[in-house]
Each structure stands twice: as structure tokens, then as C-alpha cells.
Design a protein around this motif. Structure first.
Motif, PDB file in Angstrom:
ATOM      1  N   PHE A 153       0.855  -1.196   0.000  1.00  0.00           N
ATOM      2  CA  PHE A 153       0.000   0.000   0.000  1.00  0.00           C
ATOM      3  C   PHE A 153       0.884   1.237   0.000  1.00  0.00           C
ATOM      4  O   PHE A 153       2.022   1.195   0.485  1.00  0.00           O
ATOM      5  N   GLY A 161       4.054   0.478   2.350  1.00  0.00           N
ATOM      6  CA  GLY A 161       4.184  -0.663   3.253  1.00  0.00           C
ATOM      7  C   GLY A 161       3.894  -1.950   2.510  1.00  0.00           C
ATOM      8  O   GLY A 161       3.165  -1.946   1.517  1.00  0.00           O
ATOM      9  N   VAL A 162       4.503  -3.040   2.962  1.00  0.00           N
ATOM     10  CA  VAL A 162       4.218  -4.366   2.400  1.00  0.00           C
ATOM     11  C   VAL A 162       3.791  -5.277   3.550  1.00  0.00           C
ATOM     12  O   VAL A 162       4.507  -5.377   4.554  1.00  0.00           O
ATOM     13  N   LEU A 163       2.628  -5.889   3.428  1.00  0.00           N
ATOM     14  CA  LEU A 163       2.111  -6.779   4.472  1.00  0.00           C
ATOM     15  C   LEU A 163       2.193  -8.231   4.041  1.00  0.00           C
ATOM     16  O   LEU A 163       1.985  -8.557   2.863  1.00  0.00           O
ATOM     17  N   GLN A 164       2.486  -9.100   5.009  1.00  0.00           N
ATOM     18  CA  GLN A 164       2.433 -10.553   4.810  1.00  0.00           C
ATOM     19  C   GLN A 164       1.640 -11.076   5.998  1.00  0.00           C
ATOM     20  O   GLN A 164       2.124 -11.059   7.126  1.00  0.00           O
ATOM     21  N   THR A 165       0.393 -11.475   5.741  1.00  0.00           N
ATOM     22  CA  THR A 165      -0.497 -11.776   6.863  1.00  0.00           C
ATOM     23  C   THR A 165      -0.929 -13.240   6.865  1.00  0.00           C
ATOM     24  O   THR A 165      -0.720 -13.975   5.903  1.00  0.00           O
ATOM     25  N   VAL A 166      -1.570 -13.643   7.967  1.00  0.00           N
ATOM     26  CA  VAL A 166      -1.945 -15.051   8.129  1.00  0.00           C
ATOM     27  C   VAL A 166      -3.236 -15.388   7.387  1.00  0.00           C
ATOM     28  O   VAL A 166      -3.514 -16.557   7.118  1.00  0.00           O
ATOM     29  N   TRP A 170      -6.951 -10.451   7.932  1.00  0.00           N
ATOM     30  CA  TRP A 170      -5.904  -9.673   8.589  1.00  0.00           C
ATOM     31  C   TRP A 170      -5.251  -8.682   7.629  1.00  0.00           C
ATOM     32  O   TRP A 170      -4.831  -7.600   8.040  1.00  0.00           O
ATOM     33  N   ARG A 173      -7.658  -5.857   7.802  1.00  0.00           N
ATOM     34  CA  ARG A 173      -7.653  -5.129   9.069  1.00  0.00           C
ATOM     35  C   ARG A 173      -6.454  -4.192   9.178  1.00  0.00           C
ATOM     36  O   ARG A 173      -6.586  -3.027   9.570  1.00  0.00           O
ATOM     37  N   ILE A 174      -5.259  -4.717   8.855  1.00  0.00           N
ATOM     38  CA  ILE A 174      -4.056  -3.892   9.014  1.00  0.00           C
ATOM     39  C   ILE A 174      -3.986  -2.822   7.928  1.00  0.00           C
ATOM     40  O   ILE A 174      -3.686  -1.656   8.191  1.00  0.00           O
ATOM     41  N   VAL A 177      -6.523   0.111   8.786  1.00  0.00           N
ATOM     42  CA  VAL A 177      -6.131   1.128   9.776  1.00  0.00           C
ATOM     43  C   VAL A 177      -4.985   1.991   9.237  1.00  0.00           C
ATOM     44  O   VAL A 177      -4.939   3.197   9.495  1.00  0.00           O
ATOM     45  N   ALA A 178      -4.087   1.380   8.469  1.00  0.00           N
ATOM     46  CA  ALA A 178      -3.020   2.182   7.841  1.00  0.00           C
ATOM     47  C   ALA A 178      -3.651   3.181   6.875  1.00  0.00           C
ATOM     48  O   ALA A 178      -3.301   4.362   6.858  1.00  0.00           O
ATOM     49  N   GLU A 181      -5.187   6.058   8.723  1.00  0.00           N
ATOM     50  CA  GLU A 181      -4.152   6.951   9.249  1.00  0.00           C
ATOM     51  C   GLU A 181      -3.498   7.767   8.126  1.00  0.00           C
ATOM     52  O   GLU A 181      -3.104   8.912   8.318  1.00  0.00           O
TER      53      GLU A 181
END
Lengths: 369, 369
Positions: A153, A161-166, A170, A173-174, A177-178, A181
């Protein structure tokens, strides 16, 4: 067979996408501006049909995430559109070969065109929903076990940012909120897929379908025919209600544009007399005089009464004369697993899914009991 | 010269860190458990002094981010501690060579020991503050232009993210909302630094200083001497107040443990009669009868009256007999740029910084005017 999107197609495509977007996905005019600019700067975009995407392709979806109320005021630059794709490509360590739409909607059908143009990559004629939904995990790929992450994102300031989620919830969700913000609107790229995965999980032909719907509205108006009837026919749906918008409650909360709209029948003697639409970015529930008529996942669409032009949820306002139509969603959205992801219960409405044609899906809890 | 941290050092180190942590950084006992477990499983940790870190070292800080009220109930596993370091190492594409502490504090001085043990890497005898502060950008490296990002964060479920932001305040903002969504406590790794950068920006010798303070308290108690006086001498500070905690207001809001504590003088005839401490994870302001005595960035520390053991802000409660001491911060925290980052005004208190010795830093606004 592959085809080409040129600037001549953008306007109709965006209009058709706003119809299928069921009120969400942002203003089609704004999305069209961005795509037209990208085509002017980088040339036309090649559109690959799903059947011709190589099995080992590296497909990424590109979308704008956030509240449409904010998205329409924060149109991204081309640099911003491609930044998450670059971040994700670097993270994957493999060259990205194709761009796809995560959903159909005013902005989210046109932004991937801009991304494909700027990146010089082919766009796939498909999307992840066949409509629009408000949360990131609400795509058919989730039902096929395809992970939203790694997902990147980015915002207009240059934060990435780069997310690696389960799981995909998730990621939502993460990233949500990012997103809040970072100003309630970010560009995202995720759901890395092979060509085979894309073929199995995506809804084929969505972009061509958008252009067909947009052209249908334009043609009906030119022929002095009824553009709403034309759209209903193209969607295989039906008209639910006609009237005047008399009340809109709306709030931008937790990163979504949530609210309700009340539409009163044009004729005081008309029965039923009033329709209520409940939305979270997209229209979720259509009720008439307190009785549920149609719910998510089937499509609930608000069109301007005479012109047949789609009205997004953030553009709904007092006094508009509108017609509300409904159409079937991709049938895969009616499986029990899919209804758990996008059915009325998920959004907090205690009722089974009502289909566009008046039939009701089996109640999940009763089925389980 | 490098030295070794063994399980014999952990208890004193954690206790000393809780003193320098000025109320924040979580329960030293809990942090010590985790470090002791890591040393038992992976062997002792080599501690490198700043002067011997190679110029081209790849140094990462490791810390727990969140509200101490939650951190003490959500102790991470070793897998969780090292996950952000692995994610960041992969992102950087270079092997990490050294681990450093971002701050001094009960948990955040011991978790890097656990990380270094589990990763088999040397730990640097230094930290980024010489105390604890509640927000991620509040480290001396920020003043040296060292970026917090790329910064990785991860939770106990296995979710991981990597941020690349335009400044350190944006790293804080995005990581903080993710942290709150992920349960108010995450592991982070960031501030990638070369050896030369670490030498310039970090506070040298913090770990040895923590052990010295912890041993001082232990020794004073064994000698029936006053451990508070011993600590004051080791910090070069002074005692501000002694009394009984009569009121604690506390809330976990926006990911922080925020509140105020009121301490009444032990002797009713004593003047001044009451001290108020305001905290956001760490103690920020000490007032006596409405008069500001000491503020951030200098250290405000609450010790148990007789044992001299440090009391963290989340452990403060009615009836505790305590002594409040103060000590100078690293002098670099008193520059105008540093005060803009961590001074009373940043935290919403309209007053200049009051030093531990009663002198007052020039008012920033007056200086500017």
C-alpha cells in the motif's frame, strides 16, 4: 483474443463500471480522467482475455482502497498508482507480467488501466468480484485460497508498506487502519496470482461487459429509448423501484462511507410507498416498506431516472429522481462460504440473502442446525 | 572491549533498565524471563562496545512496541522476536551483523538480548535514547538523519509488515495504528544503521550502565545501605519527593498507557505536600503543589521507598510508599531540535523543559521570537 483499450473506450467503460459497482468504487468521471491521462502519456493498453494468460504469469491486482467520499477528492498521481506495484514486485523478486482489477467500480476499473499503461503491462479482461464490495478480502480469489498478501500500500506522500499476513481478513484489518491513518485513501497492489489461479478465480470479461453497458446507456439515450430498461436487459436483472431521494444519512466511519438512503415513490398513491437502501461504500440492502427485497451479494444499483446514469453512494442527495434496479451476482457468491464472507449477516443484518429475483438463499444458521 | 552477557547478569540488567526506563518499557521481571530463556537455549550473548563495531556493519534495533499495560500480558515467543529481523534482513538484501537496543527499559533492554541470542549475533552496548520514550521516532538517530524505515513489525499470529516512510514520524503513525489493530503490542525491528552511524548516534555503554545500577541496588540492600541514595549517586541525579501514592488515573488510549499519579508527602506537616506525575508510558512531568519541578527529556523515576526497586507506570497503585528521583538525560536531548521531538510542548504541556537540577531550558517559542 486480446483487444486494446483506447481513450475512446474509457468513458463508456467507467460508466458501465459505475453501474456494476453498485454505488461504490468512486466517481466514474474522476477515474476516467486518470485513465485517459495515462493512455495519452503511455499509449493504449493491451487487454488479455483470461484464456490467453500464460499459466506461469505473475498477476497482481491494483486498486484504490478507502472511503469513496475521500477517494473522489484525492485522485492519485500515476507515480502513486505504480508505487505499490513496484514495491510488491521487488518483494516478490519476480517481474510482474499482468495487471488485473480486484473489483468493478468507477475508480477501481479505471485505475488498473492507468497502472497497466504506466507500467507497459497487459491488463486482464476480468475482475475479482463481478461487482464492488467494501472490504479487501471480499473477492472470489479468497474462496480459492489465494492470499491477499503480500500486499503493498502507498500514499501520495511517498509512504509505502508491504504486508504478509496469516489470512485475507488480517490483510484487510491492518491495511484498513493504515489507510485511515494515511488519509482514508491509499493505492494498493496485492493478490499475487499465477495465470492458472487467475483463470480459476476471477470473473471473466468484466471490462468488455462494462464497455457494453456504458455503450448501451449512450446508445439508448441517442435513440430516445429508455437507458434503464437497456441496462436491466444487459444485466439480466429487473427494476425494483422508482422515486425521489428524500433522505440520506451518511458518515465516513472506520474508513468507510456508511449510511442509508430513503426513496419515496413518485406517485403518492403508489404502493409500495418507500424504499430504504443501506450501504457501506456499496449498496447492501434494499427494503420496501420495511420488507427486505434484495440484499448483498446480488447487485443493487441506483440510476438517474431519465438519463440512466449510475449514481454512486457518495453522490446520492435529496431530490434526485432515481430508479433502483437489481441484477444477479456471479453465482459463486451464493455458496455458504461466500455468503459467510459477503452475505447480509457479515454486515450485521440478521437475515438470509435475498436474490434479485425474489428468491431467498437458505439461512446459514438454519442449514447448520 | 567486547564482553559477554550471561544469565547471571540478566536480573540486574533488567532492574537497572527499569530505573533508566523512567516508568516505561514494561515489567523488568517479564523481560528478564524471556532473555534468560533465550540464553539457556542459545548460549551467552557477545556484547560489542560501540568503538569496535565495524564501519560497514549492518545494525538493526529490536524492540517491543505498544502499551506496557498490554505488553506485560503478551510476552512474545522467540519466534516472534526474530520474525521482524528476518523480514527486514530479507528486505534489505544484506545480512544483519549487529543488534542494538532502541531504548532502555524493562522489556526493551532484555528483548534485544533474546533476539541476539536467538539470531547468534552480537549485541551492541548502547541504545538510541539513554532512557525510554513512548514514540518510535523519539531516538537520537532521528536527530542524525537516520531513518526508522525500512521498519518491520510482527505479531504473535504471524502477521508481518515492512514500512518505508517519508520520515520517522510517519513510521510511528502507521506502525502505531497497525500495532493497536494487532492487539496493542507488536515486535519491531528498524533503524538500519552502519557501524559509523551507530557510533555517532547511539548512547554508549547503556547495557553496562544498567547492570551497574541493578548491582548497585542489590549491593546496597545487602549492605543495609539506602538503595535509593546509591541509585541517585550512580545516575548523578537527586531525590525529588517521598510519599504515598494516593491516586492513579490510567487509561490505555491510542495504543499508549496514559495517566497521572498523585503522591502525598509521608508527613502531613511536610511542605511541599503533594507531587503529581503525568505519564505516557514514561513519566513526562513532575509537579509539586502545581509547580513544575522536572520535565521530559530529563529522567523522572519512581522507586519503592525502602527496597529502591523501580516501579513502572503500569504497576503504580494506591498505597505504595515511593521516592521519586530525577537524573539528567543525554545532553543531546536538550538541543532545540531534540526538544521539538521530546520536550513538554510535544506532549501537549505548555511549558519549557525543566532540568533535573532545577534549571530551565530556554523556551523554544521565545527563542524563535
Amino acid at each position: 483474443m486480446s483487444w486494446t483499450i483506447t481513450s475512446d473506450d474509457i468513458h463508456d467503460l467507467a460508466r458501465g463500471a459505475a453501474v456494476l459497482g453498485t454505488g461504490g468504487g468512486g466517481d466514474p468521471y474522476i477515474g476516467a480522467l486518470l485513465a485517459a491521462q495515462a493512455l495519452a502519456e503511455h499509449g493504449d493498453v493491451t487487454v488479455a482475455t483470461l484464456d490467453e494468460v500464460p499459466a506461469d504469469a505473475v498477476v497482481l491486482t491494483v486498486a484504490m482502497m478507502g472511503a469513496p467520499t475521500v477517494m473522489v477528492e484525492k485522485l492519485p498521481s500515476l507515480d502513486e498508482v505504480v508505487a505499490p506495484v513496484h514495491a510488491l514486485g521487488t518483494h516478490l523478486g519476480r517481474p510482474v507480467t499482468h495487471i488485473a482489477c480486484a473489483e468493478v467500480g468507477g475508480v477501481n476499473s479505471t485505475i488498473p488501466i492507468a497502472a497497466a499503461a504506466a507500467l507497459g503491462l497487459p491488463l486482464i479482461d476480468a475482475d475479482g468480484m463481478g461487482r464492488a464490495f467494501p472490504e479487501l478480502q471480499m473477492v472470489l480469489p479468497t474462496l480459492y485460497g489465494i492470499t491477499a498478501s503480500p500486499l503493498a500500500f502507498g500514499d501520495e506522500k511517498g509512504n509505502v508498506g508491504v504486508l504478509q499476513t496469516v489470512d485475507n481478513s488480517w490483510t484487510e484489518r491492518i491495511a484498513r487502519v493504515a489507510c485511515v491513518e494515511m488519509g482514508c485513501s491509499v493505492m494498493i497492489s496485492g493478490f499475487p496470482m499465477s495465470g492458472d489461479q487467475a483463470r480459476a478465480a476471477l470473473v471473466p470479461g468484466s471490462l468488455a461487459h462494462c464497455i457494453e453497458i456504458g455503450r448501451g446507456i449512450t446508445a439508448a439515450r441517442a435513440e430516445k429509448a429508455d437507458p434503464v430498461e437497456r441496462t436491466v436487459a444487459l444485466l439480466g436483472g429487473r427494476e425494483l423501484f422508482a422515486g425521489k431521494v428524500v433522505d440520506v444519512e451518511r458518515g465516513t466511519t472506520a474508513g468507510f462511507a456508511r449510511g442509508r438512503a430513503r426513496i419515496e415513490g413518485a406517485d403518492a398513491a403508489q404502493a409500495p410507498s418507500a424504499m430504504t437502501l443501506s450501504f457501506q461504500n456499496e449498496h447492501l440492502i434494499a427494503e420496501v416498506d420495511g420488507r427486505t427485497l434484495v440484499t448483498t451479494p446480488d447487485l443493487i444499483i441506483v440510476l438517474e431516472h431519465d438519463s440512466g446514469l449510475p449514481i454512486t453512494t457518495e453522490a446520492l442527495r435529496y431530490g434526485q429522481r432515481v430508479r433502483v434496479i437489481s441484477a444477479p451476482s456471479d453465482e459463486r457468491w451464493h455458496s455458504p462460504e461466500a455468503l459467510a464472507l459477503v452475505g447480509p449477516e457479515y454486515f450485521g443484518y440478521d437475515r438470509p440473502a435475498h436474490r434479485f429475483d425474489g428468491t431467498v438463499d437458505a439461512d446459514l444458521e438454519e442449514t447448520a442446525a
